[in-house]
Design an enzyme around this catalytic site. Structure first.
Site, PDB file in Angstrom:
ATOM      1  N   GLY A 204       0.829  -1.203   0.000  1.00 11.63           N
ATOM      2  CA  GLY A 204       0.000   0.000   0.000  1.00 11.63           C
ATOM      3  C   GLY A 204       0.859   1.246   0.000  1.00 11.63           C
ATOM      4  N   ASN A 205       0.253   2.383   0.250  1.00  8.05           N
ATOM      5  CA  ASN A 205       1.023   3.624   0.346  1.00  8.05           C
ATOM      6  C   ASN A 205       0.414   4.508   1.426  1.00  8.05           C
ATOM      7  OD1 ASN A 205      -0.961   5.540  -0.935  1.00  8.05           O
ATOM      8  ND2 ASN A 205      -0.724   4.044  -2.579  1.00  8.05           N
ATOM      9  N   ARG A 206       1.045   5.650   1.689  1.00 11.03           N
ATOM     10  CA  ARG A 206       0.666   6.453   2.850  1.00 11.03           C
ATOM     11  C   ARG A 206      -0.367   7.535   2.550  1.00 11.03           C
ATOM     12  NH1 ARG A 206       5.932   8.601   4.144  1.00 11.03           N
ATOM     13  NH2 ARG A 206       4.703  10.049   5.366  1.00 11.03           N
TER      14      ARG A 206
END
Ligand code: CTP
Length: 398
Positions: A204-206
């Site tokens: 995923g990412n932030r």
């Protein structure tokens, strides 16, 4: 002409609320009034009843024939204006308290809200009042700032209600911008996609989703029909009659959701942080640790570029806005994306370090459009960036 509900609360400036009601009526609006008990000690409900030709709501239990008058009024309302807004009513609004006719009807109304606070300067400056105003602004409430002038206490200070014609002018401006996207359909993506590795893990990412959500909210406030497609987000999703929420966690799901929603739509804003790669294989069971504790390789394959795919196939009357999230060479990379992704506009933002866009409530963006110089906007709250972007959308969709 809009249907406006004016809320009068317990501030000495309540008499100015009466003039605001008259001013709005002169401007062609239909006005109904709700008063708090304190307001009724300062101004007679009979005056407002006579002016508006509607009963003034002061009590939820007053009329046995109409047991839920606040819901009918809340649904009728296109704009809720609290003038004057006392510190007490602001506190109730900021905290979702519904313990009288005014606070309950405000909570029940989905219409946009404007508040014009008026109070003693110490009450205005009190940390609790300022905290409540910050919360209200975050909730999308428009605040008509008090001015500095002579207060009822006899001294000069900040906290005085602006004059009624100024308040009426603010309402007019608000309504004008509010309607610019009426009849338009805007698709917005927000948050980060995530690509599963096995039943419990993902890449995923932030991204928090804040920027895209604010854009969706601003477009909805501007009267558009909005489809908000979200990956993983870390903030609450907006609830409004003209916002349709769609969840799409993986890039593939998001592609399908975007294609479906964009077909009949006028504009797409791709604010989501989309995964560029996904694991070649997704394990059916939880992947166990290597017994030899050696390194492990994860084989990835590229995902489809949603923005490029959709923008390349768009109709000439459709507008596509992309984002560029960069940690270095912001403008160079963003220019490349403007060209390669066939977007009408790229909103470039840095995602590097503590001032990067991810997770923050503010953002500094640069707007890129073909044939135009890059336009660097100041660092602004994401709500303000969203409003400016929606104003651009309005201009370009005209
Ligand atoms: N985007 C997309 N589909 C992808 C990747 C990105 O639709 N698979 C969109 C994003 O929503 C954004 C724009 O493309 O509007 C740019 O995304 P960004 O992450 O900045 O760039 P990438 O295209 O992923 O390129 P890179 O990772 O090399 O910077």
């Amino acid at each position: 002409m809009a249907r406006i509900t004016v809320y009068l609360s317990g501030s000495i400036a309540a008499y100015k609320g009466v003039e605001v009601v008259r001013g709005l009526q002169k401007a062609g609006h239909e006005v109904r009034v709700v008063m708090t008990t304190s307001a009724t000690k300062l101004v007679g409900p009979a005056t407002l009843n006579a002016l508006t030709k509607y009963p003034v709501l002061t009590d939820l239990w007053g009329d046995a024939n109409q047991p839920i008058p606040h819901i009918e009024l809340a649904d009728w309302t296109e704009l809720a204006l609290v003038v004057p807004a006392s510190a007490d009513l602001l506190a109730k609004m900021a905290n979702g308290i519904a313990d009288d006719a005014a606070s309950t009807t405000l909570l029940a109304t989905a219409a946009p809200k404007m508040v014009a606070p008026a109070m003693n300067r110490q009450m205005w400056a009190a940390p609790a009042t300022q905290r409540n105003l910050t919360q209200l602004a975050q909730d999308g409430v428009t605040i008509i700032e008090p001015v500095t002038g002579r207060l009822a206490e006899g001294y000069t200070g900040h906290g005085r209600l602006p004059e009624p014609p100024q308040i009426v002018a603010r309402v007019q401006d608000f309504l004008n911008q509010y309607r610019q996207l009426a009849g338009k359909h805007v698709v917005v993506t927000a948050g980060g996609t995530r690509e599963p590795l096995d039943p419990v893990r993902y890449i995923g990412n932030r991204s928090s989703g804040k920027m895209g959500i604010e854009i969706a909210r601003a477009a909805a406030q501007a009267g558009a029909q909005v489809t908000l497609i979200t990956g993983q987000v870390s903030v609450a999703l907006p609830q409004a009659p003209n916002i349709t929420l769609v969840s799409a966690l993986t890039t593939e799901e998001m592609l399908q959701a975007v294609q479906e929603a964009f077909e009949p739509a006028d504009a797409l804003v791709m604010a989501a942080a989309v995964a560029d790669y996904r694991p070649v294989e997704v394990a059916q069971q939880k992947v166990k640790k290597n017994h030899n504790h050696g390194p492990r390789t994860l084989e990835l394959t590229e995902t489809v570029d949603i923005l490029r795919t959709v923008a390349a196939a768009k109709r000439p009357d459709q507008l596509v806005i992309g984002f560029a999230a960069e940690t270095e060479k912001l403008l160079d990379h963003a220019q490349e994306k403007l060209a390669s992704k066939h977007a009408d506009m790229i909103v470039a933002n840095s995602v590097a370090g503590a001032t990067g866009a991810f997770g923050r409530d503010d953002n500094q963006v640069t707007i890129l459009q073909k044939g135009l110089d890059p336009e660097k906007w100041p660092r602004l709250p994401k709500t303000a960036v969203a409003q400016r972007l929606v104003a651009r959308l309005e201009e370009q969709l005209k």
